[in-house]
Design an enzyme around this catalytic site. Sequence first.
Site, PDB file in Angstrom:
ATOM      1  CG  ASP A 107     -16.773  25.270 -85.808  1.00 31.00           C
ATOM      2  OD1 ASP A 107     -17.502  25.942 -85.008  1.00 31.00           O
ATOM      3  OD2 ASP A 107     -15.712  25.682 -86.127  1.00 31.00           O
ATOM      4  CE  LYS A 158      -5.573  33.357 -82.802  1.00 32.15           C
ATOM      5  NZ  LYS A 158      -6.486  33.792 -83.720  1.00 32.15           N
ATOM      6  CG  ASP A 217     -13.700  25.897 -80.892  1.00 37.68           C
ATOM      7  OD1 ASP A 217     -13.004  25.316 -80.378  1.00 37.68           O
ATOM      8  OD2 ASP A 217     -13.379  26.587 -81.818  1.00 37.68           O
TER       9      ASP A 217
HETATM   10  P1  GTP Z   1     -10.975  27.344 -90.392  1.00 43.37           P
HETATM   11  O1  GTP Z   1     -10.896  27.544 -91.785  1.00 43.37           O
HETATM   12  O2  GTP Z   1     -10.041  26.190 -90.134  1.00 43.37           O
HETATM   13  O3  GTP Z   1     -10.652  28.515 -89.634  1.00 43.37           O
HETATM   14  O4  GTP Z   1     -12.395  26.772 -90.038  1.00 43.37           O
HETATM   15  P2  GTP Z   1     -13.870  27.388 -90.584  1.00 43.37           P
HETATM   16  O5  GTP Z   1     -14.005  27.353 -91.887  1.00 43.37           O
HETATM   17  O6  GTP Z   1     -14.915  26.497 -89.795  1.00 43.37           O
HETATM   18  O7  GTP Z   1     -13.933  28.976 -90.019  1.00 43.37           O
HETATM   19  P3  GTP Z   1     -14.393  29.632 -88.276  1.00 43.37           P
HETATM   20  O8  GTP Z   1     -13.980  28.519 -87.578  1.00 43.37           O
HETATM   21  O9  GTP Z   1     -13.792  30.978 -88.338  1.00 43.37           O
HETATM   22  O10 GTP Z   1     -15.844  29.266 -88.420  1.00 43.37           O
HETATM   23  C1  GTP Z   1     -16.727  29.412 -87.637  1.00 43.37           C
HETATM   24  C2  GTP Z   1     -17.912  28.844 -88.067  1.00 43.37           C
HETATM   25  O11 GTP Z   1     -18.692  29.636 -89.038  1.00 43.37           O
HETATM   26  C3  GTP Z   1     -18.073  27.457 -88.622  1.00 43.37           C
HETATM   27  O12 GTP Z   1     -19.183  26.462 -88.198  1.00 43.37           O
HETATM   28  C4  GTP Z   1     -17.981  27.603 -90.146  1.00 43.37           C
HETATM   29  O13 GTP Z   1     -18.687  26.538 -90.712  1.00 43.37           O
HETATM   30  C5  GTP Z   1     -18.941  28.572 -90.246  1.00 43.37           C
HETATM   31  N1  GTP Z   1     -18.275  29.623 -91.412  1.00 43.37           N
HETATM   32  C6  GTP Z   1     -17.107  30.335 -91.680  1.00 43.37           C
HETATM   33  N2  GTP Z   1     -17.153  30.930 -92.601  1.00 43.37           N
HETATM   34  C7  GTP Z   1     -18.345  30.763 -93.310  1.00 43.37           C
HETATM   35  C8  GTP Z   1     -18.868  31.277 -94.705  1.00 43.37           C
HETATM   36  O14 GTP Z   1     -18.321  31.750 -95.481  1.00 43.37           O
HETATM   37  N3  GTP Z   1     -20.256  30.701 -94.884  1.00 43.37           N
HETATM   38  C9  GTP Z   1     -20.962  30.256 -94.029  1.00 43.37           C
HETATM   39  N4  GTP Z   1     -22.282  29.750 -94.229  1.00 43.37           N
HETATM   40  N5  GTP Z   1     -20.432  29.597 -92.865  1.00 43.37           N
HETATM   41  C10 GTP Z   1     -19.213  30.000 -92.636  1.00 43.37           C
END
Ligand code: GTP
Length: 363
Positions: A107, A158, A217
């Site tokens: 992201d 944080k 991001d």
């Molecule tokens: P929020 O739910 O809004 O926090 O967003 P998010 O799901 O993108 O979580 P976060 O910002 O913590 O994730 C950072 C990156 O890791 C993003 O590119 C997500 O797609 C990826 N990510 C988070 N959780 C997983 C998971 O369980 N599996 C995989 N494959 N990628 C994950």
Amino acid sequence: MLKTLVLAGGFGTRLRPLSCSRPKTLFPVANKPLIDYTLESLSEAGVETVILAVYYMAEALVRYLGPTKNNLGILYLREQRPMGTGGPIRLAKDMMNGEKFMVMNGDLLTDFDYKRLINYHEEKGGIATVALTQVEDPYRYGSVELDWEGRITRFVEKPELGKAPSNLINAGIYILEPEIYDYIPEGGKVRIETEVFPKLAEEQQLYGFESHGFWMDIGEPVDYLNANAAVLARQRKVIKPDSIEIDPTAIINGPCNFGENIKIGADSRIGPNVSLADDVQIGKGCRIENSIIFAGAVIEDYSSVKNAILGENSVLERWVKVESGSLIGDFAQIGDGVTITEGVSICPSKSIEESILKPTQVM
Ligand code: GTP
């Protein structure tokens, strides 16, 4: 160039309801899915193989990308359940042939110099190197403390105002040696940032590489709007195909990016910082500023949208106002004269007939 694991399986909860019907990696930024920017930058850096770790809405991503794009071979690592930001790394072990590799969050929008990051990692010789980026508000993220040799000594999640050890934060891009597998338990959900990196820091095996490139991001709606505006600013002008019908009295203030088959009515004012996807229809006397409008949305006469995001095929009837970080879900319908302000999220397919003036989620 190193194999790269892109984490693309998260739920994107902070971007609901828009993430209810598409993975975050397919969110359009200046009318192009976010994942395309990532793949383009990896391809330009000479990466040949990308492994996408997918879970939530995996099918949509696989269907969109297929086995190859931008001269990259794309392999998919499918999780049976969400494995977090660390679990997929352990799961990908057999695909990495015992070599070091790069990992990045899916992201991000960035023009980081991946090669310099790799060189730095090799020079320092730790198990992991984390790319760091400087932000004005480390309080929203986690701040990083470095020693004089570039080792990360501490993460402060944080931090309170005035208590951040630096303005540097984890940019979500890492170079990892195969020893990393010893630090990630097999088969479970692991958050690399909080469960693995602090341990490596304690063992003096974690380095931070400060990069000054473009980095954003996409976590929250405001980040998404800012990322869209930043890409439009880089494109500088109004991008519009021939299939678009703009009334001669309408005013377009760039930068904007328009898709195919768009109609814009008399006396409407669009821009700056507006992306309109394919088939969007805008009536007369409308105002749209700093917003992202997904495909097929309809904005009827005298309605206005400012700092907001409208989902696919959503409809704003006449004299509607949508503002201040509000998100309108796909196929939602906002009735005549309704005002929606201040961080309101409307679920897909919902009909709204009364104004909402404070932060709420309407299910
Ligand atoms: P929020 O739910 O809004 O926090 O967003 P998010 O799901 O993108 O979580 P976060 O910002 O913590 O994730 C950072 C990156 O890791 C993003 O590119 C997500 O797609 C990826 N990510 C988070 N959780 C997983 C998971 O369980 N599996 C995989 N494959 N990628 C994950």
